[in-house]
Design an enzyme around this catalytic site. Sequence first.
Site, PDB file in Angstrom:
ATOM      1  N   TYR A 108     -16.081  16.397 -16.248  1.00 33.18           N
ATOM      2  CA  TYR A 108     -16.589  15.021 -16.278  1.00 33.18           C
ATOM      3  C   TYR A 108     -17.597  14.848 -15.126  1.00 33.18           C
ATOM      4  O   TYR A 108     -17.316  15.262 -13.990  1.00 33.18           O
ATOM      5  CB  TYR A 108     -15.399  14.063 -16.131  1.00 33.18           C
ATOM      6  CG  TYR A 108     -15.792  12.651 -15.801  1.00 33.18           C
ATOM      7  CD1 TYR A 108     -16.654  11.935 -16.628  1.00 33.18           C
ATOM      8  CD2 TYR A 108     -15.308  12.016 -14.664  1.00 33.18           C
ATOM      9  CE1 TYR A 108     -17.019  10.637 -16.320  1.00 33.18           C
ATOM     10  CE2 TYR A 108     -15.663  10.720 -14.354  1.00 33.18           C
ATOM     11  CZ  TYR A 108     -16.529  10.033 -15.181  1.00 33.18           C
ATOM     12  OH  TYR A 108     -16.884   8.753 -14.863  1.00 33.18           O
ATOM     13  N   ARG A 134       0.852  -1.201   0.000  1.00 31.73           N
ATOM     14  CA  ARG A 134       0.000   0.000   0.000  1.00 31.73           C
ATOM     15  C   ARG A 134       0.882   1.243   0.000  1.00 31.73           C
ATOM     16  O   ARG A 134       0.595   2.241  -0.644  1.00 31.73           O
ATOM     17  CB  ARG A 134      -0.961  -0.025   1.196  1.00 31.73           C
ATOM     18  CG  ARG A 134      -1.791   1.225   1.332  1.00 31.73           C
ATOM     19  CD  ARG A 134      -3.102   1.043   2.109  1.00 31.73           C
ATOM     20  NE  ARG A 134      -3.108   0.086   3.174  1.00 31.73           N
ATOM     21  CZ  ARG A 134      -2.522   0.260   4.378  1.00 31.73           C
ATOM     22  NH1 ARG A 134      -1.907   1.375   4.661  1.00 31.73           N
ATOM     23  NH2 ARG A 134      -2.571  -0.691   5.295  1.00 31.73           N
ATOM     24  N   LYS A 193      -7.752   5.761 -19.720  1.00 37.10           N
ATOM     25  CA  LYS A 193      -8.035   6.257 -21.076  1.00 37.10           C
ATOM     26  C   LYS A 193      -6.814   6.092 -21.991  1.00 37.10           C
ATOM     27  O   LYS A 193      -6.350   4.990 -22.166  1.00 37.10           O
ATOM     28  CB  LYS A 193      -8.516   7.703 -20.998  1.00 37.10           C
ATOM     29  CG  LYS A 193      -9.508   7.968 -19.866  1.00 37.10           C
ATOM     30  CD  LYS A 193     -10.783   7.153 -19.969  1.00 37.10           C
ATOM     31  CE  LYS A 193     -11.704   7.484 -18.791  1.00 37.10           C
ATOM     32  NZ  LYS A 193     -12.840   6.601 -18.661  1.00 37.10           N
TER      33      LYS A 193
HETATM   34  C1  PLP Z   1     -11.724  13.728 -17.956  1.00 39.04           C
HETATM   35  C2  PLP Z   1     -11.915  12.582 -16.998  1.00 39.04           C
HETATM   36  N1  PLP Z   1     -11.372  12.665 -15.772  1.00 39.04           N
HETATM   37  C3  PLP Z   1     -11.509  11.661 -14.879  1.00 39.04           C
HETATM   38  C4  PLP Z   1     -12.215  10.522 -15.185  1.00 39.04           C
HETATM   39  C5  PLP Z   1     -12.368   9.427 -14.154  1.00 39.04           C
HETATM   40  O1  PLP Z   1     -11.522   8.358 -14.435  1.00 39.04           O
HETATM   41  P1  PLP Z   1     -11.815   6.847 -14.013  1.00 39.04           P
HETATM   42  O2  PLP Z   1     -13.001   6.369 -14.800  1.00 39.04           O
HETATM   43  O3  PLP Z   1     -10.540   6.142 -14.325  1.00 39.04           O
HETATM   44  O4  PLP Z   1     -12.106   6.833 -12.548  1.00 39.04           O
HETATM   45  C6  PLP Z   1     -12.791  10.380 -16.450  1.00 39.04           C
HETATM   46  C7  PLP Z   1     -13.568   9.186 -16.801  1.00 39.04           C
HETATM   47  O5  PLP Z   1     -14.241   9.126 -17.808  1.00 39.04           O
HETATM   48  C8  PLP Z   1     -12.638  11.455 -17.381  1.00 39.04           C
HETATM   49  O6  PLP Z   1     -13.175  11.398 -18.609  1.00 39.04           O
END
Ligand code: PLP
Length: 382
Positions: A101, A49, A198
């Site tokens: 988001y 961790r 992503k």
């Molecule tokens: C711009 C953006 N930030 C943060 C996130 C969150 O990431 P995660 O799905 O890996 O938790 C996303 C998810 O789609 C995103 O598009």
Amino acid sequence: MPDPKFATLAVHAGQEPDPLTGAVNVPVYLSSTFELTGIGTDKGWDYSRAGNPTRDRVELALTKLEGGYSGHAFASGMAAIYALVATLHAGDHVLCSHNVYGGTARLFNLIVRHYGIEIQYVDMSNLDALAAAIRPNTKLVHVETPTNPLMVLTDIAAVCEIAHARGVEVSVDNTFMSPVLQSPIALGSDIVMHSTTKFLNGHSDGLGGVLVGTTPEHKERFWLVQKAAGGIMSPFEAFLVLRGIRTLPLRMKQHEENGRAVAEFLSTQPKIKRLSYPGLKSHPQYELACRQQRGFGSMLSFDLGKREAAGRFLAAIKVFLNAESLGGVESLASHSATTTHASLSDAEREAIGITEGLVRLSVGIEDKDDLIADLEQALAAV
Ligand SMILES: Cc1ncc(COP(=O)(O)O)c(C=O)c1O
């Protein structure tokens, strides 16, 4: 030797051969605990961790690619955003881009606000509004640029200038651009955040997030959150991200080429309204995109007018998949109002322009002619 360029760093930074065996790939250290060398002494790791040799490597790789001081890998992008605010106190104030988001807004509105931390959303493209919103208790300005899904840009350098003049730190969610297309730290940002789920992973087979800080204080703070709260990236996910990073520059080249081609095609289609792609001269922030980014990426959105029309389009696509997420090799299309931004109320969605007819595309690396042919036949079915 001159300093290595980006593509060389992507292949080698943090990915030096294993010192023990010479393996050219970073081994996956599936060990929760590590044998100590004595009382209070170890070989660099004691418990996963707090630190794991595979996670260390992905943290190092991303630190190098973003030009920061230290990297901290988390279980998801949301866990990384949570770590950004985890050490704030009741009474602190955070400013956030107004059409981020939906998951970021969900975290801030439904959880972080309950801790007595004030979250205020501002349109970061309006610099006067930002300057007016900063208060003595403002601790962080969190920027997402371009925003998900409307592709609204924020001038990172200008925001940093305003925030820094008032002693406030700036964090930038760089998920849509990846370190290939945008370098927030070079533009003045204090912290960079990514959902590694992503483009960094790039293959839609793992979840993860990262924060890259620029000071020893960030290192202490984010490591404390990793160790104390435990929302860390697993060794196997770290391996997947390391593997993804090696082809990131190549993949981004193809994403970019396909994204531009698809946007140009869509711009000729009469059924498409409100097409948002920063690489089109019609985008109101095209100039800023040219100045601050090294490309325009492969994310775009458009409006088909009505929810039923969006439904018919999503039912008709064949190469594109009707799925959430983005940044993988495969092309995806999604209905923002019922997926990424489902946690907002109708009024909140309307206020930021996420309409029932809005469709977001994440353009993958398939042959662009196939992608355009697919969009053409799906639009005919609308
Ligand atoms: C711009 C953006 N930030 C943060 C996130 C969150 O990431 P995660 O799905 O890996 O938790 C996303 C998810 O789609 C995103 O598009």
